[in-house]
Design an enzyme around this catalytic site. Structure first.
Site, short mmCIF file in Angstrom:
data_model
loop_
_atom_site.label_atom_id
_atom_site.label_comp_id
_atom_site.label_asym_id
_atom_site.label_seq_id
_atom_site.Cartn_x
_atom_site.Cartn_y
_atom_site.Cartn_z
N ASP B 12 0.86 -1.18 0.00
CA ASP B 12 0.00 0.00 0.00
C ASP B 12 0.90 1.23 0.00
O ASP B 12 1.79 1.34 0.83
CB ASP B 12 -0.85 -0.05 1.29
CG ASP B 12 -2.01 0.91 1.23
OD1 ASP B 12 -2.13 1.65 0.24
OD2 ASP B 12 -2.78 0.93 2.21
N GLU B 107 -2.78 0.18 -4.14
CA GLU B 107 -2.88 -0.91 -3.18
C GLU B 107 -3.10 -2.22 -3.93
O GLU B 107 -3.90 -2.26 -4.87
CB GLU B 107 -4.10 -0.61 -2.31
CG GLU B 107 -4.17 -1.31 -1.00
CD GLU B 107 -5.50 -0.99 -0.29
OE1 GLU B 107 -6.15 0.03 -0.61
OE2 GLU B 107 -5.87 -1.79 0.54
#
Lengths: 377, 394
Positions: B12, B107
């Site tokens: 992420d 992500e």
């Protein structure tokens, strides 16, 4: 240079040149066409991409000789806008070229370059071997084989057609590595020997040349196409058009080795219904592979496809077949290309095992055959 | 290494949009930055860590954010720029595994189970990915490493900012147990009070709850959540089929100049890609060439081949042909890359002509892939022509 030319003749010639003149070439001169007065009453128009050089001649009224090169695209766009009838084209010392027509206020000027700066076009050396071939024969050779030329430009030996003149047989063979087409025509009374690998782009040009010649001379008095080989180039000339092409310097694959000499199973199929069924089932085939399943049983061929993304589709064709039932996968397009190039009522499909190449040919003649590699399905 | 255990990474990018702005505009570095519409009715699209201290969060109304942090600098979003950075980040992910499941621009889940033999254990891969992203994008990414998607996601959330957290196989339940109920998937500000009211304050509380009680009070979500809280998550990483590609690229210490020098770099890329295609049992239809010049401008060219390919030479040939379509004269090249897309499973369809050379090459590539599988070194087997000097012809 100053001359008058019928608009429709010039437009037709320029349209052809546009296919050769490269718009995005790194050499700006290659996007040009050459206009050169070539004797009294003749204008020579030429374009080249350094591999292919196309030349056409048109009858004109010459006021003053000379030559100029201007952008092919710009010129054809402007000439198209002129009124029907004679168009006047004049070039001046600085290669500025003007386009106008008598009785019209419409006019254009284009910046060009001197004709001398156009790349010299290749010509066959004196005494090069030359052959004359009937337009119809060449047309048929190309029509039945052009579709299996590979479009992969990085594989020059497959991105071209093999043209062979072998005694009194002329032959064209093409392959993309997964299928192959071979057409042979006997030209009685003429003996010669030649082998050349003609690139795809030149085959397309040759096809247009044949079509034009065939259309021009419907009365049957058509002139043959002259073929000459000189150095690494081949020269084709027919009617008012001629072109030179740099031949491919590579080894064509050993095609005769992959043509099955005889097939274990032979199926006779009516051509049009076969093509029709393939087209119908192809709609439901995976776009990626175009694969269809061909299931043979006594008297019936079932063509079917199923894929997670396109569902299922199937059709049946009556056939003459009495062998054991079998299923084999093919790219439908490979068959459709072949069937579309034929006009006979019935074709014959020769099969071996599920992974062996298949042979397809008209039942009634032996001049043509195609070999198609099956696919796992 | 225990091959039976799946290794999943959740990667992420930290405060992604805001970090891109801070990277591109040095004057914003260290400052409280909010990316979002300038209007007071807009919402916060991203908040830099400097402004999060004041309680600003993404998706918060802009007016509320500015009440909390009146000194914040609000910058309008530049979506193309973020998309570009996202593409670069995904290109990094795909270097380590084809199994990349995008969750958003910044992500993704990565299944690196099969890649461990090549690049080391999950934590080593996560470290490399974070380092690559740092070096090539100038951005920070956090990562979680675990045996399942849920645990990896929780781990990466906890590791932020700029962190890495590894949950060893077998430790999942112990790791999750003390965490507050808000860490559970599906528990937001609205549901949290309800779940807490039922007496479930931590993930451990959920994990230990009798299934019947959960089912009665929270429905099927309750039993599902309890399974996740015990670290049981069998969901596979599902790669995005449409966007799948494999690529290899390299930035050179010294710029390459001219077709010979630049062209010489492509064989290595093609070799790496072919090896990965063979290993994954895939073939490709489209080949893309990427050239980055010394001024950081990028040119890419693609070709969709008439037939699917899997071997080094076919990919290399296509890349060399594409090279003729990018300007090279007198230009310094700092990076070259080759990618393939249009992937499909299996070997390409058989041809009419037996190409013994190609068959040998393919056999060699299979062996090389096996050697790399065993010894975990991608460079263990290298084609001889790669050994030539950088200026040499291929």
């Amino acid at each position: 240079m100053e001359l008058t030319v019928p608009k429709k003749d010039l437009v037709r010639l320029l349209n052809r040149m546009q296919g050769v003149a490269e718009r995005k070439s790194t050499m700006p001169v290659l996007s040009n066409v050459l206009l050169a007065v070539d004797g009294p009453g003749t204008l020579r128009v030429a374009a080249t991409d350094l591999y292919l050089a196309l030349t056409g001649r048109v009858n004109v009224e010459v006021v003053k000789g000379g030559s100029v090169a201007v952008s092919a695209k710009d010129l054809v766009e402007r000439v198209r806008m002129m009124p029907e009838g004679p168009v006047q084209i004049a070039s001046h010392d600085n290669a500025t070229t003007s386009i106008k027509a008598a009785g019209s206020a419409r006019r254009y000027t284009l910046r060009g370059m001197p004709g001398e700066d156009f790349p010299p076009l290749p010509t066959p050396t004196e005494g090069s071997p030359s052959l004359a071939l009937d337009v119809g024969v060449l047309q048929e050779l190309i029509a039945r084989t052009h579709f299996s030329i590979s479009t992969d430009e990085t594989r020059a030996h497959l991105n071209s057609a093999l043209f062979e003149w072998d005694g009194d047989i002329v032959r064209m063979v093409t392959t993309d590595g997964h299928r192959l087409s071979k057409m042979e025509v006997k030209v009685s009374g003429r003996q010669a020997s030649a082998t050349m690998l003609i690139p795809l782009k030149a085959i397309q040009e040759l096809r247009r040349l044949c079509d034009d010649l065939a259309a021009e001379s419907k009365d049957g008095s058509r002139s043959p196409i002259q073929i000459a080989q000189s150095g690494s180039s081949a020269f084709f000339q027919g009617g008012a058009m001629s072109f030179a092409v740099r031949l491919v310097d590579a080894q064509f694959p050993p095609y005769s080795q992959v043509i099955p000499q005889q097939s274990e199973k032979v199926v006779r199929i009516p051509r049009a219904p076969f093509a029709d069924a393939l087209k119908a089932v192809q709609v439901a085939a995976s776009e990626r592979t175009g694969g269809v399943k061909v299931q043979l049983s006594k008297g019936t061929m079932r063509i079917a496809t199923e894929s997670p993304e396109s569902g299922e589709g199937s059709d049946e064709v009556p056939i003459e077949y009495s062998g054991a039932a079998m299923t084999i996968g093919f790219n439908a397009r490979y068959f459709l290309d072949v069937l579309g190039a034929l006009d006979e009522d019935e074709v014959q499909l020769g099969l071996g095992g599920e992974l062996d190449p298949a042979v397809i040919r008209p039942s009634s003649e032996r001049r043509f055959l195609a070999v198609v590699m099956p696919m796992r399905i | 290494m225990s091959p039976a255990v799946t290794t999943v990474l959740h990667v992420d990018m930290d405060a992604f949009f805001a970090s891109v702005e801070q990277r591109d505009r040095p004057e914003l570095r260290g400052k409280p930055v909010i990316v979002g519409g300038a209007s007071r009715r807009g919402v916060v699209l991203a908040a830099s860590y400097e402004v999060r201290r004041f309680g600003v969060r993404s998706a918060m109304p802009m007016a509320e954010a500015l009440r909390k942090a009146p000194q914040a600098i609000v910058v309008p979003p530049r979506r193309e720029r973020y998309a570009e950075a996202s593409e670069q980040a995904f290109a990094v992910f795909l270097r380590y595994t084809p199994l990349v499941e995008p969750l958003s621009l910044d992500e993704a889940f990565l299944d690196v189970t099969a890649s461990r033999s090549l690049f080391g254990e999950g934590d080593a891969i996560a470290r490399r990915i974070r380092a690559d992203i740092r070096a090539e994008l100038g951005l920070a990414a956090s990562a979680g490493v675990a045996s399942s998607k849920f645990v990896a996601k929780v781990a990466s959330d906890l590791s932020k900012p700029d962190g890495l957290l590894v949950v060893a196989p077998g430790e999942e339940a112990a790791f999750l147990s003390p965490l507050p109920i808000e860490r559970m998937w599906g528990v937001g500000p609205k549901t949290a009070p309800r779940v807490r009211a039922l007496g479930y304050l931590t993930l451990g509380d959920l994990a230990r709850a009798p299934p019947a009680a959960l089912e009665a009070t929270l429905g099927s979500w309750g039993t599902e959540a309890a399974r996740l809280a015990r670290g049981e998550d069998a969901r596979d990483v599902v790669p995005d089929g449409r966007a799948r590609s494999i690529s290899a690229e390299e930035t050179y210490e010294e710029d390459r100049v001219g077709p010979a020098q630049v062209g010489a770099t492509l064989l290595e890329h093609a070799t790496r890609i072919a090896r990965r295609l063979v290993r994954a049992d895939l073939h490709a239809r489209t080949v893309t060439l990427k050239v980055k010049y010394a001024d950081f401008s990028i040119r890419t060219r693609s070709v969709t081949l008439p037939e699917a390919v899997q071997d080094t030479d076919a990919i290399h040939r296509a890349a060399i042909a594409l090279l003729a379509k990018v300007p090279l004269q007198d230009r310094r090249v700092r990076l070259t890359g080759v990618g393939v897309s249009g992937l499909a499973p299996g070997a390409p369809p058989a041809g009419l002509f037996r190409d013994e050379q190609a068959e040998k090459r393919l056999a060699l590539e299979r062996v090389a892939a096996k050697i790399a599988d065993r010894f975990g070194d991608e460079g263990a087997v290298t084609r001889a022509s790669l050994v030539r000097s950088p200026g040499g012809k291929t």
